[in-house]
Design a protein around this motif. Structure first.
Motif, PDB file in Angstrom:
ATOM      1  N   MET A   1      33.929  33.450  35.090  1.00  0.00           N
ATOM      2  CA  MET A   1      34.651  32.669  36.089  1.00  0.00           C
ATOM      3  C   MET A   1      35.892  33.432  36.543  1.00  0.00           C
ATOM      4  O   MET A   1      36.605  34.021  35.761  1.00  0.00           O
ATOM      5  CB  MET A   1      35.028  31.311  35.503  1.00  0.00           C
ATOM      6  N   THR A   2      36.122  33.392  37.853  1.00  0.00           N
ATOM      7  CA  THR A   2      37.265  34.117  38.381  1.00  0.00           C
ATOM      8  C   THR A   2      38.460  33.167  38.484  1.00  0.00           C
ATOM      9  O   THR A   2      38.298  32.030  38.884  1.00  0.00           O
ATOM     10  CB  THR A   2      36.946  34.643  39.789  1.00  0.00           C
TER      11      THR A   2
ATOM     12  N   THR B   1      43.929  39.773  43.986  1.00  0.00           N
ATOM     13  CA  THR B   1      42.729  40.568  44.174  1.00  0.00           C
ATOM     14  C   THR B   1      43.136  42.016  44.369  1.00  0.00           C
ATOM     15  O   THR B   1      43.970  42.309  45.223  1.00  0.00           O
ATOM     16  CB  THR B   1      41.985  40.101  45.428  1.00  0.00           C
ATOM     17  N   PRO B   2      42.580  42.910  43.580  1.00  0.00           N
ATOM     18  CA  PRO B   2      42.906  44.317  43.764  1.00  0.00           C
ATOM     19  C   PRO B   2      42.532  44.765  45.173  1.00  0.00           C
ATOM     20  O   PRO B   2      41.575  44.256  45.760  1.00  0.00           O
ATOM     21  CB  PRO B   2      42.051  45.030  42.716  1.00  0.00           C
TER      22      PRO B   2
ATOM     23  N   SER C   1      36.259  42.758  46.982  1.00  0.00           N
ATOM     24  CA  SER C   1      35.888  41.438  47.513  1.00  0.00           C
ATOM     25  C   SER C   1      35.683  40.468  46.372  1.00  0.00           C
ATOM     26  O   SER C   1      35.346  40.866  45.261  1.00  0.00           O
ATOM     27  CB  SER C   1      34.603  41.532  48.321  1.00  0.00           C
ATOM     28  N   VAL C   2      35.855  39.205  46.666  1.00  0.00           N
ATOM     29  CA  VAL C   2      35.734  38.221  45.615  1.00  0.00           C
ATOM     30  C   VAL C   2      35.247  36.907  46.204  1.00  0.00           C
ATOM     31  O   VAL C   2      35.528  36.593  47.360  1.00  0.00           O
ATOM     32  CB  VAL C   2      37.084  38.051  44.882  1.00  0.00           C
TER      33      VAL C   2
END
Lengths: 304, 235, 298
Positions: free
Chosen positions: C1-2, C8-9, C13-14
């Motif tokens: 789980m994010t 976000t680096p 993408s996320v």
């Protein structure tokens, strides 16, 4: 040159209203009929093609009512959304049958001409039952073009057509419009309409939501922020001045240069921008509306 | 009459599996006649074979033919391809009727003649009587079923109810149905040629006029329905 | 789980977890799917759960089918007969045209549509085998046909009991008629289902089924009529094996109070009639399963 005119046309089925008080004029050139699924596009095309009687109002082709007017089909070419169920015929036989039904002098020549227009000469000897969706679509178009009609009505013509053929079809429609034919096609996909037609008619839930050049339609919606990008020799200075303006809703700087501006009052902004630039000594290099795409017009219309 | 529509309709009739079944039904009737005549004396079983061919095979062939020339196209809406043409709707209906009629006479009435001649070669009059009965009834049946196909999606079932339940089952119980039964009119005409066909007793004049009225009225009605054909979206 | 709050680096993408949850509870198995499919199919055969217009035809046919039984009931009440004017087993033969039209017209509803519109693949995307699908559809049509066949018998039985006819005798006769009805329903379901799964055009499937049932019966009846005239009833007896309705008629004559031409006269022949009925039904069911398996593997 043919003109289709709808005057306060309504169509209802029982107590379901499919088309509600629509008035529009379809003139020579390409017109895009845009709306989400179930908006009444097919109903409108059926009304224009004489395959549906209006419950109220009139639908005329050059002044003559189309319903039950068989001779109108000398002028009209129709590409319905319906699939061909003539799977037992070859493409050529089918197009030729259409040519014969139009009573053309040289049905054979007309058939070959129509087949070559849609790039179907080669597979025309195969049975329609063996065709792909895109090929069937093109054969349908050939059958509608075979009598060289002044009016071309197409219901979702790009459905299921592969991208290369789609471009070919789009070019074909543009060319037909440029030749002075009255071309109307329906679609629920914005990019398609945008690429072929400037003139659009938007229907939403059976109502005629907008009509005209989509850029103009867009500008008419002054109650919704309009997006611009302004490129200047001093972006930050302009941005800081713009944010003080009543007409401006939001300002942001672009990484690669330029300022994104959201404007609520288009007229006021047009007057104020040059003055601000002069006061601040900023030189405007470029001013472009960024969201004048049908997408924004459409999503706005649909969400209202 | 429109030659192109006629040709397309004929192709629809002959095409695919429908064509096979259309050929199969008269084939079975004639085959039965051949088998019966080979195994029995001259004329034996005539009534049974003729009844089968006339009361069952003929209306089913007419229904299949009429439904095939119009049914699928109206059902899936692809008839717009024929209607989006400057061709009179009545001429379309008549052309479609001509195709269905030809199939009904050739595959419904003609087998009656053939099987009659096979069963009783000594009395060709009787076979021609049955053929006339089949031709008259087939003419009216195919027109009526064409009108039904133009009217409703359930044309096949309604047609079956009319031919098999109304004319068949109820017709056997209630004698009065002969006044409104196509089969009875056909027999009446056939009985004029050979009394062995067994007329229903409506009188030749009534039978002919009734069959004609139904035929002309039905084909006209089918054309009128096509004139008002409505294209609907998939929604 | 994010973790949606984490930075976000650059360039990565996320997909953020917005809290949508997949179903994690227990799932029903193939049996439940098949049962649901069979129940919906049964309802659909009578137009229930479909549009208003689809209800018209099955219920009109059902009404027509019950009409004679209602009349018999009326006659029993008004005149007071000491036996039913039509026997339980005879009823299905009398109304065979309506019965045939019902089965022929409703089988495509269950067997053709999913094939024609390609929706079959949606069913088969579930944990449902093609053969189970075929069996569920078959069971639905069988149940609908049984309702069609058994309702008049129940109605007649009720009338007989209310008319105070001999209970034991009526029960026995009705029981035999029910057994016969089950045999007939099995074979009708099989034939109509097989034809509908083979021809996906509705109108064509209807006519083809009717042609098989009624023309087949017509030919057999003709042969039986001729053979009994010729005094060769043994030929008619064998001919009776070749159509569902004549098989039913033959068995009904042998087992119940029905009169038919050239019924089976020996016990062996009776057994053969029953065997052919059951065998034909089984063969059709096998054909159905085979057909859908082939569709699934295609």
């Amino acid at each position: 040159m043919s003109v289709i005119t709808l005057e306060t046309v309504s169509r209802w089925y029982g107590n379901v209203v499919a088309v509600n008080g629509v008035s529009m004029t379809v003139r020579p050139g390409v017109t895009g009929l845009l709306g989400p699924n179930g908006a009444g596009k097919t109903t409108l095309i059926a009304l224009m093609a004489g395959f549906l009687a209006p419950s109220a109002g009139t639908v005329t082709l050059d002044g003559v009512p189309i319903w039950r007017h068989t001779d109108a089909y000398r002028t009209i070419g129709l590409v319905p959304e319906r699939e061909l169920s003539f799977g037992y015929l070859t493409g050529r036989q089918f197009v030729r049958a259409n040519a014969e039904l139009h009573g053309l002098d040289a049905p054979g020549a007309a058939t070959e001409r129509a087949l070559s227009i849609v790039d179907m000469t080669e597979p025309a000897a195969r049975r329609i039952g063996t065709y792909s969706k895109g090929m069937r679509q093109r054969v349908k178009l050939a059958s509608a073009l075979v009598h060289d009609p002044g009016v071309l009505l197409l219901d979702e013509p790009f459905n299921g057509v592969d991208p290369r053929q789609r471009l070919h079809l789009m070019a074909l429609l543009r060319q037909m419009g440029a030749e002075g034919r009255t071309v109307l096609f329906s679609s629920h996909i914005l990019e398609e309409v945008e690429q072929v037609a400037r003139q659009i008619e938007v229907v939403v839930s059976g109502r005629h939501a907008a009509s005209g050049d989509f850029g103009q339609i867009r500008r008419l919606m002054t109650d919704r922020p309009v997006q611009y990008v302004v490129v200047t020799n001093d972006d930050r200075a302009l941005a800081s001045a713009l944010i003080a303006e009543d007409a401006v809703v939001a300002v942001s700087l672009r990484r690669q240069g330029g300022v994104d501006v959201s404007v609520s009052d288009f007229g006021g902004f047009a007057v104020r921008l040059p003055r601000i630039a002069r006061e601040r000594g900023v030189r405007i290099l470029e001013l472009t509306p960024t969201d004048e795409s049908l997408e924004s017009v459409f999503s706005y219309l649909v969400e209202r | 009459m429109n030659a192109t529509i006629l040709r397309l309709s004929a192709q629809a009739l002959a095409g695919r599996r429908r064509g096979i079944v259309l050929m199969l039904i008269p084939g079975i009737v004639v085959l039965l006649a051949i088998v019966v005549s080979a195994l029995t004396d001259d004329g034996q079983g005539y009534e049974a074979v003729a009844n089968l061919g006339f009361t069952l095979a003929l209306p089913i062939v007419a229904l299949l033919a009429a439904a095939a020339v119009l049914g699928p196209e109206v059902d899936d809406g692809s008839i717009v391809y024929l209607l989006a043409k400057p061709v009179s709707r009545h001429s379309i209906a008549i052309s479609k009727y001509a195709a269905a009629w030809g199939a009904t006479i050739g595959l419904g009435a003609l087998p009656l003649l053939v099987s009659g001649l096979v069963l009783e070669p000594s009395d060709p009059g009787r076979a021609f009587g049955w053929f006339a009965a089949g031709a008259v009834a087939g003419t009216a049946y195919s027109a009526l079923f064409l009108a039904l196909a133009a009217l409703t999606r359930h044309a096949v079932v309604v047609g079956l109810l009319f031919a098999l339940l109304w004319e068949g089952v109820l017709g056997n119980v209630l004698a009065g149905i002969r006044w409104v039964a196509i089969g009875a009119w056909g027999r009446e005409v056939g009985a004029e040629i050979s009394p062995l066909v067994g007329g229903a007793g409506t009188g030749l004049g009534y039978a002919l006029i009734a069959a004609m009225v139904v035929t002309v009225g039905s084909v006209y009605f089918a054309g009128d329905r096509l004139r008002s054909f409505t294209l609907r979206g998939d929604e | 789980m994010t973790d949606p709050t984490s930075a976000t680096p650059e360039g990565r993408s996320v997909i953020h977890d917005l809290g949508y949850r997949p179903y994690t509870g227990a799932r029903l198995g193939e049996g439940s799917i098949a049962r649901a499919l069979a129940v919906t199919g049964f309802r659909n055969a009578f137009g229930l759960g479909r549009s208003g217009r689809s209800k018209v035809l099955p219920f009109v046919l059902l009404a027509l089918n019950l009409f004679p039984a209602v009349i018999v009931g009326g006659v029993m009440v008004l005149i007071g007969l000491d036996e039913l004017p039509i026997s339980y087993a005879q009823y299905a033969s009398t109304t065979q045209v309506i019965l045939g039209i019902f089965v022929a017209s409703q089988a495509p509803v269950l067997f053709s549509r999913d094939l024609r519109h390609g929706t079959i693949s949606l069913y088969l995307a579930r944990p449902l085998r093609a053969s189970t699908y075929a069996l569920a559809r078959w069971a639905a049509l069988l149940a609908a046909t049984l309702v069609f066949l058994l309702l008049p018998i129940v109605l007649l039985y009720a009338v007989a009991l209310l008319g105070e006819l001999d209970v034991t005798e009526q029960t026995r006769e009705a029981g035999v008629a029910v057994a016969l009805a089950v045999l007939l329903a099995l074979v009708l379901t099989g034939i109509a289902g097989l034809i509908s799964s083979w021809s996906t055009r509705r109108g064509f499937a209807v006519v083809a089924t009717i042609a098989v049932l009624l023309i087949g019966n017509g030919i057999v009846t003709a042969v039986q009529g001729i053979s009994s005239e010729e005094g060769r009833s043994d030929v008619g007896e064998v001919a009776g094996l070749f159509s569902p309705y004549s098989l039913y008629r033959g068995l009904a004559t042998a087992w119940a109070d029905v009169d038919a031409l050239t019924p089976p006269t020996s016990a062996g022949m009776e057994a053969l009639y029953a065997l052919v009925l059951v065998g034909l039904s089984a063969a059709c069911l096998g054909g159905l399963v085979w057909r859908y398996r082939r569709v699934a593997s295609a």
